[in-house]
Design an enzyme around this catalytic site. Structure first.
Site, mmCIF file in Angstrom:
data_model
loop_
_atom_site.group_PDB
_atom_site.id
_atom_site.type_symbol
_atom_site.label_atom_id
_atom_site.label_comp_id
_atom_site.label_asym_id
_atom_site.label_seq_id
_atom_site.Cartn_x
_atom_site.Cartn_y
_atom_site.Cartn_z
ATOM 1 N N SER A 47 0.815 -1.225 0.000
ATOM 2 C CA SER A 47 0.000 0.000 0.000
ATOM 3 C C SER A 47 0.847 1.273 0.000
ATOM 4 O O SER A 47 1.712 1.441 0.845
ATOM 5 C CB SER A 47 -0.875 0.055 1.259
ATOM 6 O OG SER A 47 -1.705 -1.069 1.327
ATOM 7 N N HIS A 97 -3.233 0.647 -4.891
ATOM 8 C CA HIS A 97 -2.475 -0.331 -5.672
ATOM 9 C C HIS A 97 -2.699 -0.110 -7.166
ATOM 10 O O HIS A 97 -3.824 -0.226 -7.647
ATOM 11 C CB HIS A 97 -2.914 -1.760 -5.336
ATOM 12 C CG HIS A 97 -2.518 -2.193 -3.965
ATOM 13 N ND1 HIS A 97 -1.375 -2.911 -3.710
ATOM 14 C CD2 HIS A 97 -3.107 -2.003 -2.778
ATOM 15 C CE1 HIS A 97 -1.299 -3.135 -2.416
ATOM 16 N NE2 HIS A 97 -2.330 -2.590 -1.829
ATOM 17 N N HIS A 151 -3.855 -9.900 -3.562
ATOM 18 C CA HIS A 151 -4.095 -10.436 -2.223
ATOM 19 C C HIS A 151 -5.076 -11.605 -2.285
ATOM 20 O O HIS A 151 -5.932 -11.665 -3.160
ATOM 21 C CB HIS A 151 -4.706 -9.361 -1.324
ATOM 22 C CG HIS A 151 -3.844 -8.172 -1.121
ATOM 23 N ND1 HIS A 151 -3.868 -7.086 -1.955
ATOM 24 C CD2 HIS A 151 -2.913 -7.901 -0.175
ATOM 25 C CE1 HIS A 151 -3.003 -6.195 -1.542
ATOM 26 N NE2 HIS A 151 -2.405 -6.651 -0.464
ATOM 27 N N TYR A 183 -7.360 -11.909 -0.051
ATOM 28 C CA TYR A 183 -8.678 -11.391 0.364
ATOM 29 C C TYR A 183 -9.448 -10.713 -0.760
ATOM 30 O O TYR A 183 -10.615 -10.378 -0.600
ATOM 31 C CB TYR A 183 -8.558 -10.457 1.586
ATOM 32 C CG TYR A 183 -7.780 -9.179 1.379
ATOM 33 C CD1 TYR A 183 -8.288 -8.123 0.634
ATOM 34 C CD2 TYR A 183 -6.530 -9.008 1.963
ATOM 35 C CE1 TYR A 183 -7.578 -6.947 0.471
ATOM 36 C CE2 TYR A 183 -5.813 -7.838 1.800
ATOM 37 C CZ TYR A 183 -6.343 -6.812 1.060
ATOM 38 O OH TYR A 183 -5.635 -5.662 0.894
ATOM 39 N N GLU A 184 -8.788 -10.501 -1.891
ATOM 40 C CA GLU A 184 -9.507 -9.956 -3.053
ATOM 41 C C GLU A 184 -10.259 -11.066 -3.798
ATOM 42 O O GLU A 184 -10.901 -10.793 -4.809
ATOM 43 C CB GLU A 184 -8.527 -9.296 -4.017
ATOM 44 C CG GLU A 184 -7.887 -8.036 -3.479
ATOM 45 C CD GLU A 184 -6.757 -7.547 -4.374
ATOM 46 O OE1 GLU A 184 -7.020 -6.719 -5.253
ATOM 47 O OE2 GLU A 184 -5.616 -8.019 -4.207
ATOM 48 N N ALA A 188 2.087 -3.521 4.626
ATOM 49 C CA ALA A 188 1.583 -2.774 5.777
ATOM 50 C C ALA A 188 1.169 -3.813 6.809
ATOM 51 O O ALA A 188 0.623 -4.854 6.442
ATOM 52 C CB ALA A 188 0.381 -1.953 5.352
ATOM 53 N N MET A 226 -1.864 -9.314 5.844
ATOM 54 C CA MET A 226 -2.648 -10.180 4.955
ATOM 55 C C MET A 226 -1.936 -10.472 3.634
ATOM 56 O O MET A 226 -2.581 -10.664 2.608
ATOM 57 C CB MET A 226 -4.000 -9.508 4.674
ATOM 58 C CG MET A 226 -4.782 -9.147 5.927
ATOM 59 S SD MET A 226 -6.261 -8.226 5.525
ATOM 60 C CE MET A 226 -6.779 -7.655 7.147
ATOM 61 N N SER A 227 -0.613 -10.505 3.674
ATOM 62 C CA SER A 227 0.107 -10.725 2.403
ATOM 63 C C SER A 227 1.468 -11.362 2.668
ATOM 64 O O SER A 227 1.731 -11.868 3.751
ATOM 65 C CB SER A 227 0.300 -9.385 1.683
ATOM 66 O OG SER A 227 1.155 -8.547 2.425
ATOM 67 N N ASN A 264 -0.431 0.720 11.986
ATOM 68 C CA ASN A 264 -1.387 0.877 13.094
ATOM 69 C C ASN A 264 -1.029 -0.147 14.155
ATOM 70 O O ASN A 264 -0.336 -1.121 13.852
ATOM 71 C CB ASN A 264 -2.823 0.600 12.593
ATOM 72 C CG ASN A 264 -2.939 -0.795 11.993
ATOM 73 O OD1 ASN A 264 -2.537 -1.033 10.841
ATOM 74 N ND2 ASN A 264 -3.455 -1.739 12.758
ATOM 75 N N HIS A 312 -8.875 1.263 7.385
ATOM 76 C CA HIS A 312 -7.977 1.166 6.220
ATOM 77 C C HIS A 312 -7.418 2.548 5.900
ATOM 78 O O HIS A 312 -6.305 2.679 5.393
ATOM 79 C CB HIS A 312 -8.720 0.572 5.021
ATOM 80 C CG HIS A 312 -7.822 0.268 3.847
ATOM 81 N ND1 HIS A 312 -6.725 -0.581 3.946
ATOM 82 C CD2 HIS A 312 -7.822 0.699 2.563
ATOM 83 C CE1 HIS A 312 -6.114 -0.658 2.774
ATOM 84 N NE2 HIS A 312 -6.758 0.119 1.916
HETATM 85 N N1 HPA Z 1 -4.207 -6.407 10.685
HETATM 86 C C1 HPA Z 1 -4.068 -7.082 9.537
HETATM 87 N N2 HPA Z 1 -3.516 -6.537 8.453
HETATM 88 C C2 HPA Z 1 -3.085 -5.270 8.535
HETATM 89 C C3 HPA Z 1 -3.203 -4.516 9.704
HETATM 90 C C4 HPA Z 1 -3.797 -5.120 10.839
HETATM 91 O O1 HPA Z 1 -3.928 -4.511 11.921
HETATM 92 N N3 HPA Z 1 -2.682 -3.283 9.438
HETATM 93 C C5 HPA Z 1 -2.257 -3.313 8.161
HETATM 94 N N4 HPA Z 1 -2.503 -4.506 7.595
#
Ligand code: HPA
Length: 264
Positions: free
Chosen positions: A33, A64, A86, A88-89, A116, A203-204, A227, A239
C-alpha cells in the site's frame, strides 16, 4: 511440457511482444500500500500494464496500481510490481504468486517485498519499519500446487539483513503472522497471536516468501507498522489510517528499499 511452464512461456511472450525484447532483471520488488510510486525513482524506465501480460491479475484495492515496471535503481536492474494481489480480493494463492515464476525466468535472483502490518509487539509504534525475520502462516494457505516437492522454507538472509541494518538506523526485527483477512482481527485474536510469538500481523507476503524461497530466489520482507493491532490501543482500526501512515513514512521506506537494493 507442464501446464504452468506453458503459461509462463505465454506471459514471457506477451512481455517480449510489448517491448520488442525481453528485459533482463536481477532484483524484483513487490510493494505494498502506498509505495507504488517508488517506480518514479528508477531510471531507464519501461512499464507494462498487468492487463497486457498473459496470466496476470488486476489489483482492486485502493493505493495499488497495476504495472510491471522495469528500470535501474543505482547500477542494479530492477523490476517493480506496482500493485500486488491479495488472497482477500478473492484470488487463489496460485494466482497471487504467479508473477514470481515469470520474474524468475526474467533473471530475478533477489526479491524485496514490503507490506503494511498491524503492530502486536508493544514496543512497536505506527511508522516503524521492521525486517521480517520469520513468519507464522496462520492463514494456512500454501502455494504448493505450483511447487514441486516438499521443501523447507529457508529465507532468513543474515548477511543481507546485517548489511542493511548497518546502513539504516532504527530498523526493527520481528515475526510476521499471515492472516487471510479481509476483516481486521479481534482483540482476542491479537492476544493469541502475541502468545504465539508474532510481532506484527498482515494479509500478504507469506505466499510470495514461500514461492520465492522454493524457486531459489533470495528474499527479504519489510513491514511498515501502519497501526497498532486490535486491542493493543483503545481506538478502532481503519484502512484509511493504514493508507495515511503509509504516506507519512513513504520517504523513509523508499530510502530503506534503496539500501536493500544496493546491498543485494
Ligand atoms: N491487521 C491485519 N492486516 C493489517 C493490519 C492489521 O492490523 N494493518 C495493516 N494490515
Amino acid at each position: 511440457m507442464r501446464k504452468l511452464e506453458l503459461k509462463i512461456n505465454e506471459s514471457l511472450k506477451s512481455i517480449k511482444d510489448y517491448f520488442d525484447f525481453l528485459p533482463k532483471v536481477k532484483i524484483g520488488l513487490i510493494l505494498g500500500s502506498g509505495l507504488g510510486e517508488m517506480a518514479d525513482e528508477i531510471g531507464d524506465i519501461l512499464s507494462i500494464p498487468y492487463e497486457k501480460i498473459y496470466g496476470f491479475l488486476r489489483p482492486t484495492v485502493e493505493g495499488h496500481k497495476g504495472n510491471l515496471v522495469f528500470g535501474k535503481l543505482g547500477n542494479k536492474s530492477v523490476c517493480i510490481m506496482q500493485g500486488r494481489f491479495h488472497y482477500y480480493e478473492g484470488n487463489t494463492i496460485g494466482d497471487i504468486v504467479y508473477p514470481l515464476f515469470v520474474m524468475k525466468r526474467l533473471g530475478v535472483s533477489h526479491l524485496i517485498i514490503t507490506n503494511a502490518a498491524g503492530g502486536i509487539n508493544p514496543s512497536f509504534k505506527p511508522g516503524d519499519l521492521v525486517i521480517i525475520e520469520d513468519y507464522i502462516n496462520f492463514a494456512m494457505k500454501n502455494p504448493s500446487t505450483n511447487l514441486r516437492g516438499i521443501k523447507p522454507v529457508i529465507f532468513k538472509d543474515t548477511n543481507w539483513i546485517e548489511s542493511i541494518s548497518r546502513k539504516f538506523e532504527d530498523l526493527k526485527r520481528g515475526v510476521y503472522i499471515f492472516v487471510t483477512g479481509p476483516s481486521y482481527e479481534t482483540p482476542s485474536e491479537i492476544k493469541m497471536f502475541r502468545k504465539l510469538g508474532a510481532d506484527m500481523v498482515g494479509m500478504s507476503t507469506v505466499p510470495e516468501i514461500i514461492t520465492a524461497s522454493s524457486l531459489g530466489i533470495r528474499v527479504l520482507g519489510f513491514s511498515c507498522i501502519t497501526n497498532m493491532a486490535a486491542g493493543i490501543l483503545e481506538k478502532p482500526l481503519s484502512h484509511q489510517e493504514v493508507i495515511e501512515v503509509s504516506k507519512m513514512v513513504k520517504d523513509k521506506f523508499k530510502k530503506l528499499i534503496k539500501i536493500a537494493v544496493m546491498e543485494a
